[in-house]
Design a protein around this motif. Structure first.
Motif, PDB file in Angstrom:
ATOM      1  N   ARG A 147       0.812  -1.217   0.000  1.00  0.00           N
ATOM      2  CA  ARG A 147       0.000   0.000   0.000  1.00  0.00           C
ATOM      3  C   ARG A 147       0.847   1.269   0.000  1.00  0.00           C
ATOM      4  O   ARG A 147       0.681   2.147   0.862  1.00  0.00           O
ATOM      5  CB  ARG A 147      -0.970   0.019   1.189  1.00  0.00           C
ATOM      6  CG  ARG A 147      -2.030  -1.061   1.119  1.00  0.00           C
ATOM      7  CD  ARG A 147      -3.195  -0.801   2.063  1.00  0.00           C
ATOM      8  NE  ARG A 147      -4.079  -1.959   2.156  1.00  0.00           N
ATOM      9  CZ  ARG A 147      -4.966  -2.343   1.237  1.00  0.00           C
ATOM     10  NH1 ARG A 147      -5.098  -1.659   0.119  1.00  0.00           N
ATOM     11  NH2 ARG A 147      -5.705  -3.425   1.418  1.00  0.00           N
ATOM     12  N   CYS A 148       1.773   1.357  -0.958  1.00  0.00           N
ATOM     13  CA  CYS A 148       2.572   2.577  -1.043  1.00  0.00           C
ATOM     14  C   CYS A 148       2.845   2.933  -2.503  1.00  0.00           C
ATOM     15  O   CYS A 148       2.584   2.150  -3.414  1.00  0.00           O
ATOM     16  CB  CYS A 148       3.868   2.453  -0.246  1.00  0.00           C
ATOM     17  SG  CYS A 148       4.981   1.162  -0.779  1.00  0.00           S
ATOM     18  N   ASP A 149       3.358   4.136  -2.721  1.00  0.00           N
ATOM     19  CA  ASP A 149       3.849   4.566  -4.018  1.00  0.00           C
ATOM     20  C   ASP A 149       5.372   4.447  -3.975  1.00  0.00           C
ATOM     21  O   ASP A 149       5.992   4.693  -2.937  1.00  0.00           O
ATOM     22  CB  ASP A 149       3.458   6.015  -4.309  1.00  0.00           C
ATOM     23  CG  ASP A 149       1.949   6.193  -4.413  1.00  0.00           C
ATOM     24  OD1 ASP A 149       1.268   5.236  -4.805  1.00  0.00           O
ATOM     25  OD2 ASP A 149       1.461   7.286  -4.086  1.00  0.00           O
ATOM     26  N   TYR A 150       5.970   4.086  -5.120  1.00  0.00           N
ATOM     27  CA  TYR A 150       7.414   3.859  -5.077  1.00  0.00           C
ATOM     28  C   TYR A 150       8.083   4.200  -6.399  1.00  0.00           C
ATOM     29  O   TYR A 150       7.465   4.203  -7.468  1.00  0.00           O
ATOM     30  CB  TYR A 150       7.724   2.409  -4.697  1.00  0.00           C
ATOM     31  CG  TYR A 150       7.176   1.347  -5.642  1.00  0.00           C
ATOM     32  CD1 TYR A 150       7.954   0.848  -6.690  1.00  0.00           C
ATOM     33  CD2 TYR A 150       5.902   0.822  -5.470  1.00  0.00           C
ATOM     34  CE1 TYR A 150       7.463  -0.128  -7.543  1.00  0.00           C
ATOM     35  CE2 TYR A 150       5.404  -0.160  -6.313  1.00  0.00           C
ATOM     36  CZ  TYR A 150       6.187  -0.630  -7.353  1.00  0.00           C
ATOM     37  OH  TYR A 150       5.693  -1.589  -8.198  1.00  0.00           O
ATOM     38  N   ASN A 151       9.367   4.505  -6.302  1.00  0.00           N
ATOM     39  CA  ASN A 151      10.214   4.727  -7.469  1.00  0.00           C
ATOM     40  C   ASN A 151      11.550   4.049  -7.187  1.00  0.00           C
ATOM     41  O   ASN A 151      12.248   4.416  -6.242  1.00  0.00           O
ATOM     42  CB  ASN A 151      10.401   6.230  -7.708  1.00  0.00           C
ATOM     43  CG  ASN A 151      11.043   6.499  -9.064  1.00  0.00           C
ATOM     44  OD1 ASN A 151      11.476   5.573  -9.755  1.00  0.00           O
ATOM     45  ND2 ASN A 151      11.105   7.755  -9.442  1.00  0.00           N
ATOM     46  N   ILE A 152      11.879   3.041  -7.981  1.00  0.00           N
ATOM     47  CA  ILE A 152      13.100   2.268  -7.763  1.00  0.00           C
ATOM     48  C   ILE A 152      13.960   2.363  -9.012  1.00  0.00           C
ATOM     49  O   ILE A 152      13.487   2.063 -10.116  1.00  0.00           O
ATOM     50  CB  ILE A 152      12.750   0.810  -7.421  1.00  0.00           C
ATOM     51  CG1 ILE A 152      12.051   0.791  -6.070  1.00  0.00           C
ATOM     52  CG2 ILE A 152      13.993  -0.074  -7.394  1.00  0.00           C
ATOM     53  CD1 ILE A 152      11.569  -0.542  -5.628  1.00  0.00           C
ATOM     54  N   SER A 153      15.195   2.807  -8.857  1.00  0.00           N
ATOM     55  CA  SER A 153      16.051   2.999 -10.026  1.00  0.00           C
ATOM     56  C   SER A 153      17.481   2.574  -9.730  1.00  0.00           C
ATOM     57  O   SER A 153      17.997   2.782  -8.638  1.00  0.00           O
ATOM     58  CB  SER A 153      16.036   4.472 -10.470  1.00  0.00           C
ATOM     59  OG  SER A 153      16.521   5.303  -9.449  1.00  0.00           O
ATOM     60  N   ASN A 154      18.073   1.940 -10.723  1.00  0.00           N
ATOM     61  CA  ASN A 154      19.491   1.592 -10.669  1.00  0.00           C
ATOM     62  C   ASN A 154      19.838   0.784  -9.416  1.00  0.00           C
ATOM     63  O   ASN A 154      20.773   1.097  -8.695  1.00  0.00           O
ATOM     64  CB  ASN A 154      20.341   2.869 -10.748  1.00  0.00           C
ATOM     65  CG  ASN A 154      21.772   2.560 -11.170  1.00  0.00           C
ATOM     66  OD1 ASN A 154      22.049   1.518 -11.737  1.00  0.00           O
ATOM     67  ND2 ASN A 154      22.667   3.476 -10.874  1.00  0.00           N
ATOM     68  N   ILE A 155      19.051  -0.261  -9.156  1.00  0.00           N
ATOM     69  CA  ILE A 155      19.418  -1.181  -8.082  1.00  0.00           C
ATOM     70  C   ILE A 155      19.740  -2.544  -8.693  1.00  0.00           C
ATOM     71  O   ILE A 155      19.267  -2.886  -9.776  1.00  0.00           O
ATOM     72  CB  ILE A 155      18.339  -1.319  -6.983  1.00  0.00           C
ATOM     73  CG1 ILE A 155      17.125  -2.103  -7.481  1.00  0.00           C
ATOM     74  CG2 ILE A 155      17.932   0.035  -6.427  1.00  0.00           C
ATOM     75  CD1 ILE A 155      16.215  -2.571  -6.358  1.00  0.00           C
ATOM     76  N   LYS A 156      20.551  -3.296  -7.971  1.00  0.00           N
ATOM     77  CA  LYS A 156      20.902  -4.654  -8.379  1.00  0.00           C
ATOM     78  C   LYS A 156      20.463  -5.606  -7.274  1.00  0.00           C
ATOM     79  O   LYS A 156      20.836  -5.431  -6.116  1.00  0.00           O
ATOM     80  CB  LYS A 156      22.405  -4.770  -8.612  1.00  0.00           C
ATOM     81  CG  LYS A 156      22.846  -6.157  -9.076  1.00  0.00           C
ATOM     82  CD  LYS A 156      24.348  -6.189  -9.351  1.00  0.00           C
ATOM     83  CE  LYS A 156      24.794  -7.562  -9.815  1.00  0.00           C
ATOM     84  NZ  LYS A 156      26.251  -7.610 -10.056  1.00  0.00           N
ATOM     85  N   MET A 157      19.662  -6.597  -7.656  1.00  0.00           N
ATOM     86  CA  MET A 157      19.248  -7.631  -6.708  1.00  0.00           C
ATOM     87  C   MET A 157      19.852  -8.945  -7.171  1.00  0.00           C
ATOM     88  O   MET A 157      19.597  -9.397  -8.295  1.00  0.00           O
ATOM     89  CB  MET A 157      17.721  -7.716  -6.644  1.00  0.00           C
ATOM     90  CG  MET A 157      17.073  -6.394  -6.241  1.00  0.00           C
ATOM     91  SD  MET A 157      15.337  -6.567  -5.740  1.00  0.00           S
ATOM     92  CE  MET A 157      15.510  -7.425  -4.169  1.00  0.00           C
ATOM     93  N   ASP A 158      20.662  -9.558  -6.314  1.00  0.00           N
ATOM     94  CA  ASP A 158      21.414 -10.752  -6.687  1.00  0.00           C
ATOM     95  C   ASP A 158      21.335 -11.789  -5.562  1.00  0.00           C
ATOM     96  O   ASP A 158      21.450 -11.448  -4.394  1.00  0.00           O
ATOM     97  CB  ASP A 158      22.876 -10.358  -6.939  1.00  0.00           C
ATOM     98  CG  ASP A 158      23.697 -11.475  -7.554  1.00  0.00           C
ATOM     99  OD1 ASP A 158      23.131 -12.553  -7.853  1.00  0.00           O
ATOM    100  OD2 ASP A 158      24.909 -11.278  -7.742  1.00  0.00           O
TER     101      ASP A 158
END
Length: 276
Positions: A147-158
């Protein structure tokens, strides 16, 4: 108790900022931060969650690492149970963070019975995460937003044990990110909207991009390689894909109804490329 956070953090009662007392902080017990503050963690600072500890905060976070000097949240004994922010209408901003070696949160102290599937959680409000790494997370969801608004940029999930990114009833954007070596889904949303652009997916055990429970997802200029399933729409969800490359996957596109109370789903593919 309730005030054990003051063991690790200092409070400015005028500015309402909570900051770390030391640049390298080892937390070894359940730590709850009350609402009404902003938790500020600066460049180069390290939080080491050991002895099955976790941070549960009712105040938003500001994590301000730099490219040269990232902030780190780690678990040197591999028992840490992550960071969980329940912030109502507040906003959390995170940049240049290394978040690694955490588990999902469960807490059975006294009468408290909490269980969250994630290692990093944000509930409510707005969250921005940029230029960060999320590695070796042994939870059902590595990141869970609710239940939120989000902005995700230039992340690495490994190296995530199960889902890397899971958002429920959220509206957001994910751009210029990498999802690698996921034990289940890379991106999974339900009951929300998401725009994904310029992202790379590799070695995904289940679905690269999955939209469920009446969601809307748009995917632009992405590259999906070596995933079991590429792009999935289910239960009244609508997925639109543009100029996306899907290679070395068992199934590129799949739409279906999973739950009886919903209906079929749709995928619109424009200028996509599939190979092998």
């Amino acid at each position: 108790g309730e005030d054990n956070y003051t063991k690790y953090f200092k409070i400015d009662s005028i500015s309402k900022f909570i900051t770390l007392k030391q640049n390298h902080t080892t937390i070894d017990s359940f730590t709850e931060i009350p609402k009404g503050f902003t938790v500020q963690i600066s460049e180069g600072q390290i939080i080491d969650l050991i002895n099955y500890s976790t941070i549960l905060s009712y105040s938003p976070f500001r994590i301000n690492g730099t490219k040269e000097n990232k902030t780190s949240i780690i678990s040197s004994d591999s028992t840490g149970k992550g960071v969980h922010i329940i912030q109502n209408n507040d906003s959390t901003f995170i940049s240049n963070l290394n978040f690694e070696n955490q588990n999902s949160f469960s807490d059975f102290r006294g009468d408290a019975l909490w269980s969250l599937p994630s290692a990093f959680t944000v509930y409510g409000g707005y969250v921005s995460i940029s230029n960060s790494n999320f590695n070796n997370l042994k939870s059902e969801d590595a990141i869970n937003l609710f239940r939120c608004d989000y902005n995700i940029s230039n992340i690495k999930m490994d190296k995530t044990f199960s889902d890397a990114f899971d958002a429920d009833f959220c509206f957001g954007k994910i751009s210029d990110c990498q999802f690698i070596n996921c034990g289940n889904d890379a991106i999974d949303i339900s009951g929300g909207d998401l725009i994904i652009s310029n992202c790379y997916f590799s070695n995904i055990e289940d679905k690269a991009c999955s939209a469920g429970e009446n969601s809307k997802m748009k995917i632009y200029n992405c590259n999906i390689d070596s995933s079991s399933l590429g792009i999935i729409a289910k239960d009244l969800s609508i997925v639109e894909t543009f100029n996306t490359s899907i290679s070395n996957c068992d199934i590129a596109f799949c739409s279906f109804q999973k739950k009886g109370e919903f209906g079929p789903a749709k995928i619109y593919s424009t200028d996509d490329k599939t190979s092998n």
